[in-house]
Design a protein around this motif. Sequence first.
Motif, short mmCIF file in Angstrom:
data_model
loop_
_atom_site.label_atom_id
_atom_site.label_comp_id
_atom_site.label_asym_id
_atom_site.label_seq_id
_atom_site.Cartn_x
_atom_site.Cartn_y
_atom_site.Cartn_z
N HIS A 116 0.85 -1.20 0.00
CA HIS A 116 0.00 0.00 0.00
C HIS A 116 0.88 1.24 0.00
N LEU A 118 1.36 5.41 -0.61
CA LEU A 118 0.75 6.75 -0.67
C LEU A 118 1.64 7.63 -1.54
N GLN A 134 -1.29 -1.36 -4.15
CA GLN A 134 -2.35 -0.36 -4.18
C GLN A 134 -1.70 1.01 -4.07
N THR A 136 -2.28 4.96 -3.83
CA THR A 136 -3.24 6.01 -3.51
C THR A 136 -2.63 7.37 -3.87
#
Length: 227
Positions: A116, A118, A134, A136
Amino acid sequence: MKQGLPLIVTRADPGGAATVERAKALGLDARHLPLFAARPLDWAVPADGFDALLLTSAQAVRLAGPGLANLAGLPVYTVGPATAAAAEAAGLAVVMTGPGDGQSLLDAMASQDIDHILWLCGRDRSAFDARNAQLTSLPVYAVDPVDPPPGWSEAIAEPAVLLAHSARGAARIAELVGSARAHLSLVAISAAAAAGAGEGWGQIAIAAQSDDAAMLAAAHNLCQKGE
């Protein structure tokens, strides 16, 4: 002393001023005529937990504001040494710096099983493939076009070399220059930026790497050849 053709730097500050300083250190007749201005956006850290922070531009660090401190615990992956230096100056822990290509850096992150990510980015940004992770995207700044500064018309009326630091920047330069451009040369940061500039230029050079140093090396060559 003036050496070769003038070099026109169009990127927003503070990057534009830094490029001009580097160009002058190389003996180039660099002129700062920015066609964009950067500004911060309101943002908040999402509630989701993240494994790493991705930074592809030093602008994200400079304009993120106090909210950046809330991400200080994340390992940081940066594109280019300028972004890494800005991140470290802000107290972030940089664990990897890519050579100037966001996709290559994401590929390297994927090999480390980071799930994940950012990404603090600009409102106008490239699209990346995060592979199995993922990603973001969180815009923290915007770079908006501004009216050409005083001296722009006179600068492009004579032979000169222009720098295009992005495809968006190249397209804006092309729009403002118009079709009468055979006396002008362009240095593009990438093939995509060169494509955004269109045709009809005296010469177009693509930087060997997507960074300021490579662009200025190519610009130095064009400025001297065109003298």
